[in-house]
Design an enzyme around this catalytic site. Structure first.
Site, mmCIF file in Angstrom:
data_model
loop_
_atom_site.group_PDB
_atom_site.id
_atom_site.type_symbol
_atom_site.label_atom_id
_atom_site.label_comp_id
_atom_site.label_asym_id
_atom_site.label_seq_id
_atom_site.Cartn_x
_atom_site.Cartn_y
_atom_site.Cartn_z
ATOM 1 C CD GLU A 141 -29.874 51.384 -69.363
ATOM 2 O OE1 GLU A 141 -29.026 51.255 -70.034
ATOM 3 O OE2 GLU A 141 -31.262 51.487 -69.668
ATOM 4 C CD GLU A 211 -21.859 47.689 -70.585
ATOM 5 O OE1 GLU A 211 -21.477 48.098 -71.624
ATOM 6 O OE2 GLU A 211 -23.148 47.472 -70.464
HETATM 7 C C1 LIG Z 1 -23.690 46.155 -73.779
HETATM 8 C C2 LIG Z 1 -25.088 47.197 -73.498
HETATM 9 N N1 LIG Z 1 -24.790 47.994 -72.232
HETATM 10 C C3 LIG Z 1 -25.911 48.996 -72.116
HETATM 11 C C4 LIG Z 1 -26.652 49.303 -72.917
HETATM 12 C C5 LIG Z 1 -27.668 50.269 -72.442
HETATM 13 N N2 LIG Z 1 -29.075 49.781 -72.472
HETATM 14 C C6 LIG Z 1 -26.774 48.460 -74.039
HETATM 15 N N3 LIG Z 1 -27.649 48.721 -75.063
HETATM 16 N N4 LIG Z 1 -25.651 47.464 -74.367
#
Ligand SMILES: Cc1ncc(CN)c(N)n1
Length: 222
Positions: A141, A211
């Site tokens: 998050e 990420e």
């Molecule tokens: C890849 C990714 N990372 C984090 C989030 C946040 N919930 C998201 N929507 N998508």
């Protein structure tokens, strides 16, 4: 162990490079400077919808761990509000996709997305301690919060039609949610064994790597 009270701060200092890589990725910098290629944005929209759906059982597994392992019932309240936010997010993705002409039902997940979803599934295992799983949840998050908030700061030239997206994760309420998650993670890490602490640190690094790969995929680099 010395300095156990703010483990997350310690790890962010130690792993600053990868944290910055995840929160200041070119995909985000291109939104912020207005040079984003809209096909990249649409790719992100479609792929992230799949990821958000996969996040539902992940957050549910953390709720279950909190119920079993936490000494503070307010942990559950916060995690439950995170579940409710996912429900809103799913509805938002559907309406945003129809606005941009993206057909969500026919989206094929890219490898980076599949790998990340598989990673989420691994953290859902009952063998993974609550302190480790909540650290992962916070990191997932926090990357979105820091990334999208950056696109709304003074001096940013985020295109008008992308501002609502940035607001979704860059708003102050979501910032507060992330700070509360971080406090919970720190509180549980403070009491954790060295073995659990090293697992949580590894999980944090894995999240940041996933990420970065996710943003790379959206930028069309892989
Ligand atoms: C890849 C990714 N990372 C984090 C989030 C946040 N919930 C998201 N929507 N998508």
């Amino acid at each position: 162990m010395e300095g156990k009270s703010e483990m997350i701060a310690t790890w962010l200092k130690k792993h600053r490079l990868i944290y910055t890589g995840a929160t200041r990725h070119p995909f985000i910098l291109n939104i912020r400077d207005g040079s984003i290629d809209l096909s990249s944005f649409k790719r992100w929209l479609a792929q992230d919808y799949i990821f958000v759906r996969a996040s539902v059982p992940f957050v549910a597994s953390i709720l279950l761990k909190a119920w079993k392992e936490s000494d503070d019932s307010s942990d559950m309240d916060l995690i439950l509000s995170g579940m409710a936010a996912l429900n809103d997010e799913i509805a938002w993705f559907k309406s945003e996709a129809s606005k941009w002409g993206v057909a969500l039902h026919s989206v094929v997940p890219h490898k980076a997305n599949l790998d990340y979803c598989r990673f989420l599934e691994s953290v859902m295992s009952p063998d993974i301690e609550y302190a480790v799983a909540i650290t992962a949840f916070w990191a997932i998050e926090a990357v979105y919060q820091e990334s999208f908030a950056h696109c709304l700061e003074d001096g940013s030239r985020t295109p008008e039609e992308l501002k609502e997206t940035c607001q979704r994760w860059g708003n102050t309420g979501f910032g507060q949610f992330c700070r509360s998650l971080r406090n919970i993670a720190n509180r549980h890490l403070e009491k954790a064994s060295d073995d659990v602490l090293s697992k949580a640190e590894v999980i944090l690094i894995r999240v940041l790597e996933h990420e970065v790969e996710f943003w790379n995929m959206c930028s069309g680099e892989i």
